[in-house]
Scaffold this motif. Structure first.
Motif, mmCIF file in Angstrom:
data_model
loop_
_atom_site.group_PDB
_atom_site.id
_atom_site.type_symbol
_atom_site.label_atom_id
_atom_site.label_comp_id
_atom_site.label_asym_id
_atom_site.label_seq_id
_atom_site.Cartn_x
_atom_site.Cartn_y
_atom_site.Cartn_z
ATOM 1 N N ILE A 255 0.845 -1.196 0.000
ATOM 2 C CA ILE A 255 0.000 0.000 0.000
ATOM 3 C C ILE A 255 0.878 1.243 0.000
ATOM 4 N N VAL B 144 -1.240 -1.745 -4.369
ATOM 5 C CA VAL B 144 -2.518 -1.037 -4.280
ATOM 6 C C VAL B 144 -2.220 0.412 -3.920
ATOM 7 N N GLY C 96 -3.163 3.989 -2.611
ATOM 8 C CA GLY C 96 -4.147 4.632 -1.757
ATOM 9 C C GLY C 96 -3.553 4.971 -0.404
ATOM 10 N N LEU D 222 -9.858 -0.133 0.674
ATOM 11 C CA LEU D 222 -8.948 -0.466 -0.427
ATOM 12 C C LEU D 222 -8.889 -1.976 -0.667
ATOM 13 N N GLU E 128 -10.223 -3.241 -4.203
ATOM 14 C CA GLU E 128 -9.196 -3.649 -5.157
ATOM 15 C C GLU E 128 -8.948 -5.155 -5.166
#
Length: 431
Positions: free
Chosen positions: A86, A110, A112, A120, A124
Motif C-alpha cells: 500500500i 494497491v 491509496g 482499499l 481492489e
C-alpha cells in the motif's frame, strides 16, 4: 523506472521481521516478564503457536511500501507469503510493480492511503474482515521524498512548494484524483490566516517561534506568492532569527506543513483502527514512528486496545490540583527541610498514594477512561483486542544510527491481535 529511483533504507529491519512473525506471537511477550507472558497466552484465547503448514499461506500488509525494503525482507523471510503493498505515492507504486515482476504473484500493489485500508482491500482485492496475518506501518517521510527537490519536502534542494505524498510530477497520472483531492503546501502557505499558520507550525512542529514565522510568511506573500521551497526557507530563516546548532531554522516549519498537508496524524489513527479490523487472531501489528506525536498516537491506541494504563509513578501537585506522572526522583528533589529523613520520605509517599487511590475510586465510579492509572486488573483487559509484544518502544542500535542517521528518532512498537471483538466498534455501540 526512471533514473530517479525510489530509494529508502528501512529502519529497524531485523526487529520488524522479529515482531511481525505470527509464529512467535503466542510467546512474544515472554521475554518481558513471566506474568506478562502468561497473561498474553491466556488472553490470546488459548490459541497455539502456528504450525509450519499454517505458516505457508500468510498474507501481510506493508501499509507504507515506499522503497519496498520491508516487503522484500518479508518475502525472503517467508518464502510462500504474499504482501499487499500500500502506498499513496505514485513513484512507490511503480517500485511495487517492479518488485511484483521479481516475486511473481506474491506482491499486490494497491495505490491509496492506509487510512482507507479496509475499503482499499475490499475494492481492489475483494478482501473483507479478518484476513491479514501481519501489518507494518513505517510512518513518516521517506529519503526519496526528502532528497528530491521536485517533491517539495526538501529545504536544501529547491522545488515547487508541494509536500503532498500522493503527488509526484514524474510519476503521477495526468488526471490524478488522489492528488487533486489534497491541498498542497503552496495553497496553505499563501491562503491560510496568520493565526492558523502559527497554530499549525506550533502544534505539528513544536516550533517556539511559530508566531514570528507565521507573521514573516504573511508579510512575504503580500509582495509575491511563495511558490518554491527555497523562498519559503529563506523567509522562515529571516523571520525566525538566529538559531543555535546546525539545524536549519525552517526544519520544524517544513515538518509541520508536511504533517498538516497530508493529515498524517488522523491518517495514522484511521490506519491503526483498520488494522484492528483486518488482523486475524494472533496476527501481528508493527509500527515504526519518527515523531513524538505519531508515537503518542500508537501508544494511546495500544493502551486502549490492550486495556492497560500508565505505571503508578504519580504524585499530587497541591499547587495546581492535578495528578501527573513523576517517579521517586521527584521526592528526592524535595526541600531537605521537608524530607529530612527516609521516614519522612516514606510518609510523604504514602500520603500521596492514598490521595491517588481516592481519586482512582472516584474515577472508576464516574466511568472515566482512567488513563492516569495502572492496574493489572484494569477494566476491559479481559476484552483486549491487542496484547503488547514489547513493554517499551524498541530503539535502533548505535551502529544502525551511525550507518543511517535518519534512524536516530525511530521507535518501534508491536502488538498481537487477540480473538476478541474489535474494541473500537464496541465503544461506538456503547456510546
Amino acid at each position: 523506472m526512471t533514473a530517479n529511483r525510489f530509494k529508502h533504507t528501512p529502519v529497524l529491519l531485523k526487529e520488524v521481521l522479529k515482531y511481525i512473525n505470527p509464529a512467535a506471537s503466542a510467546t512474544a511477550n515472554d521475554s518481558a516478564r513471566s506474568n506478562a507472558g502468561r497473561r498474553m497466552r491466556r488472553q490470546l484465547g488459548g490459541l497455539q503457536a502456528r504450525s509450519e503448514a499454517d505458516m505457508r499461506d500468510l498474507t501481510f500488509v506493508d501499509a507504507t511500501f515506499g522503497g519496498g525494503g520491508y516487503t522484500r525482507a518479508i518475502l525472503e523471510r517467508f518464502p510462500q507469503a504474499k504482501v499487499i503493498a500500500i502506498d499513496q505515492d505514485p513513484a512507490a507504486i511503480q517500485e511495487a510493480k517492479d518488485l511484483a515482476d521479481t516475486f511473481q504473484g506474491r506482491v499486490l500493489p494497491v495505490r491509496g492511503k492506509f487510512g482507507n485500508l479496509v475499503q482499499l482491500l475490499e475494492k481492489e482485492l475483494g478482501m473483507k474482515g479478518p484476513c491479514i496475518d501481519g501489518i507494518v506501518f513505517d510512518v513518516g517521510v521517506s529519503s526519496y521524498q526528502i532528497d528530491n527537490g521536485h517533491r517539495g519536502f526538501s529545504i536544501k534542494n529547491d522545488g515547487p512548494l508541494d509536500m503532498r505524498m500522493c503527488a509526484d510530477s514524474l510519476h503521477s497520472p495526468k488526471f490524478d484524483v488522489l492528488a487533486n483531492a489534497t491541498l498542497s503546501a503552496e495553497h496553505v502557505v499563501n491562503t491560510f490566516s496568520q493565526e492558523d499558520l502559527a497554530n499549525i507550525i506550533y502544534e505539528y512542529g513544536d516550533e517556539k517561534k511559530s508566531r514570528k514565522i507565521a507573521r514573516a510568511i504573511v508579510e512575504a506573500r503580500k509582495v509575491d506568492p511563495i511558490q518554491n521551497t527555497a523562498r519559503l526557507a529563506q523567509v522562515i530563516a529571516e523571520g525566525a532569527g538566529k538559531y543555535v546548532g546546525n539545524i536549519h531554522p525552517a526544519t520544524r516549519t517544513f515538518q509541520a506543513l508536511r504533517i498538516y498537508v497530508n493529515d498524517e496524524m488522523n491518517e495514522l489513527r484511521r490506519g491503526l483502527s483498520a488494522a484492528e479490523s483486518l488482523l486475524r487472531p494472533q496476527g501481528t501489528l508493527v509500527t515504526v514512528t519518527f515523531h513524538s506525536l505519531e508515537d503518542g498516537i500508537v501508544k494511546q491506541f495500544l493502551r486502549k486496545c490492550s486495556g492497560t494504563r500508565p505505571g503508578l509513578g504519580l504524585r499530587y501537585y497541591k499547587e495546581s490540583g492535578k495528578f501527573g506522572y513523576r517517579g521517586i526522583e521527584k521526592y528526592r528533589r524535595r526541600d531537605e527541610r521537608e524530607l529530612s529523613s527516609i521516614a519522612a520520605m516514606e510518609s510523604a509517599l504514602l500520603e500521596d498514594v492514598e490521595k491517588i487511590e481516592s481519586l482512582r475510586q472516584k474515577t472508576d465510579s464516574n466511568d472515566n477512561d482512567g488513563d492516569m492509572f495502572d492496574s493489572e486488573e484494569a477494566p476491559g483487559k479481559e476484552n483486549a483486542s491487542f496484547l503488547k509484544s514489547v513493554r517499551k518502544p524498541v530503539l535502533p542500535t548505535d551502529e544502525e544510527v551511525d550507518e543511517n542517521p535518519r534512524a536516530r528518532s525511530a521507535k518501534l512498537r508491536a502488538a498481537v491481535r487477540t480473538a476478541n471483538a474489535v474494541l473500537s466498534t464496541r465503544d461506538e455501540e456503547v456510546g
